[in-house]
Design a protein around this motif. Structure first.
Motif, PDB file in Angstrom:
ATOM      1  N   GLU A  66      48.868  41.999  39.904  1.00 23.95           N
ATOM      2  CA  GLU A  66      49.938  42.286  38.959  1.00 23.95           C
ATOM      3  C   GLU A  66      51.153  41.382  39.167  1.00 23.95           C
ATOM      4  N   ASN A  70      52.657  38.891  36.340  1.00 28.55           N
ATOM      5  CA  ASN A  70      53.928  39.296  35.749  1.00 28.55           C
ATOM      6  C   ASN A  70      54.978  38.191  35.901  1.00 28.55           C
ATOM      7  N   ARG A 137      56.274  48.464  35.031  1.00 24.18           N
ATOM      8  CA  ARG A 137      57.509  48.011  34.387  1.00 24.18           C
ATOM      9  C   ARG A 137      58.638  49.025  34.479  1.00 24.18           C
ATOM     10  N   PHE A 145      58.780  43.988  39.597  1.00 21.38           N
ATOM     11  CA  PHE A 145      58.167  43.902  38.273  1.00 21.38           C
ATOM     12  C   PHE A 145      59.244  43.762  37.197  1.00 21.38           C
ATOM     13  N   THR A 148      58.210  42.802  30.458  1.00 20.75           N
ATOM     14  CA  THR A 148      58.186  41.708  29.490  1.00 20.75           C
ATOM     15  C   THR A 148      58.333  42.207  28.052  1.00 20.75           C
ATOM     16  N   THR A 220      51.941  42.030  31.573  1.00 19.24           N
ATOM     17  CA  THR A 220      53.095  42.629  30.910  1.00 19.24           C
ATOM     18  C   THR A 220      53.672  43.807  31.689  1.00 19.24           C
ATOM     19  N   ALA A 221      53.091  44.119  32.847  1.00 19.21           N
ATOM     20  CA  ALA A 221      53.545  45.203  33.732  1.00 19.21           C
ATOM     21  C   ALA A 221      53.396  46.575  33.081  1.00 19.21           C
TER      22      ALA A 221
END
Length: 329
Positions: A66, A70, A137, A145, A148, A220-221
């Motif tokens: 991840e 990211n 996110r 993180f 995005t 994109t987390a």
């Protein structure tokens, strides 16, 4: 000339599918999925604890896909922006498109494929209910993180609340990260394209779409790597349960009409109707078996003949009085 067919050469009966029954069913399942994600929000602290526990498990297994993905999506907008569009759009477009394609051109396979997808979706809904999970996110920034979707929200219709349109973030459950049905649905689409596509392009899409979706949800987390693994596992369980669900649905479909159908005791038969007609016909006769009846008489033998054959009374009786004129000779 009569046409003869060889035994066993008859075409197999086709499964009759109607779009006006399939479409409401699919809409109902998706509505249950969305409503379940909305209603079962869970406690935020529990969701954060579950997310951190997943990170600990991945750390113990030396899994950390991840963070590098990211950072790449955050640093390179030409990658991050298309990835956000991929995450926010394709599962709404590709999955229904594959369903329609199967419905129109692979009707024999459609029922099992649709049942597999729906069964897996309900299993995923159970996972959201029992294990609310905070996505990467939404963790504290100290965990490294970047959201995005929020960073590139000016490029799309979504706001900071994942893929929800601006101003509608409160209408979605942002803690439904485990399992990732983005990955699960993409895997289902890939299997359908690989098995029934028949072209080289469909084979390529069957591999690229689920693999790309897995990379996108992590970059994109929005999901952890183990969320993606859980999404694939949910589809596997759904596949195993599909035959049982199909058999159960078939039993229900065959037994319900029989339960509400009129029984033989209540439905008049042709023989009973004929017997009743005969009885009615016999009862309405005015002459029967040498007995004369009329509408006002209750007993058939009321006017039975009292003289035998040849003993009928003489039309000119001899004992008539003198005043009775004699018959003409």
């Amino acid at each position: 000339m009569a046409r003869t067919e060889k035994p066993g050469s008859e075409a197999a009966p086709k499964t009759r599918l109607r779009w006006w029954t399939e479409l409401p069913l699919i809409v109902l399942v998706y509505a249950c999925y969305s409503a379940g994600r909305l209603l079962v929000r869970g406690d935020v602290s529990d969701a954060v604890d579950h997310g951190l526990a997943i990170l600990d498990v991945e750390k113990a297994l030396f899994l950390n896909a991840e963070h590098p993905l990211n950072r790449l999506f955050t640093r390179e907008p030409w990658i991050g922006v298309p990835a956000d569009f991929w995450y926010a759009s394709l599962h709404y477009l590709v999955t229904p498109a594959v369903l329609v394609w199967l419905f129109r051109s692979r009707a024999v396979r459609y029922r099992a494929a649709r049942t597999w997808l729906m069964t897996s979706t309900f299993i995923g809904l159970i996972g959201f209910t029992l294990l609310p999970t905070c996505p990467p996110r939404l963790l504290d920034a100290s965990y490294g993180f970047v959201d995005t979707m929020a960073q590139y929200s000016s490029y799309g219709w979504w706001g900071g609340a994942a893929s929800a349109p601006r101003g509608m973030g409160g209408m979605t459950n942002q803690y439904a990260a485990m399992p990732s049905l983005h990955v699960g649905w993409a895997l289902w689409c890939g299997v359908m394209l690989w098995r029934h596509g028949g072209t080289r392009l469909s084979k390529v899409a069957a591999v690229v779409y689920p693999l790309g979706t897995t990379i996108v949800v992590m970059g994109t987390a929005n999901h952890y790597f183990l969320d993606a693994v859980a999404g694939a596992a949910v589809m596997g369980v759904g596949l195993l349960l599909t035959p049982f669900v199909l058999r159960t649905a078939e039993r229900v479909r065959t037994r319900l009409p029989a339960r509400f159908a009129p029984t033989a005791a209540t439905a008049p038969t042709a023989s009973a109707t004929a017997s009743a007609s005969a009885v009615d016909g016999a009862g309405s006769a005015n002459v029967s078996g040498g007995c004369q009846t009329s509408a006002g008489e209750r007993f058939p033998r009321q006017r039975e003949q009292r003289f035998g054959a040849g003993a009928e009374p003489d039309p000119a009786p001899t004992d008539a009085g003198d005043e009775t004129p004699a018959p003409a000779r």
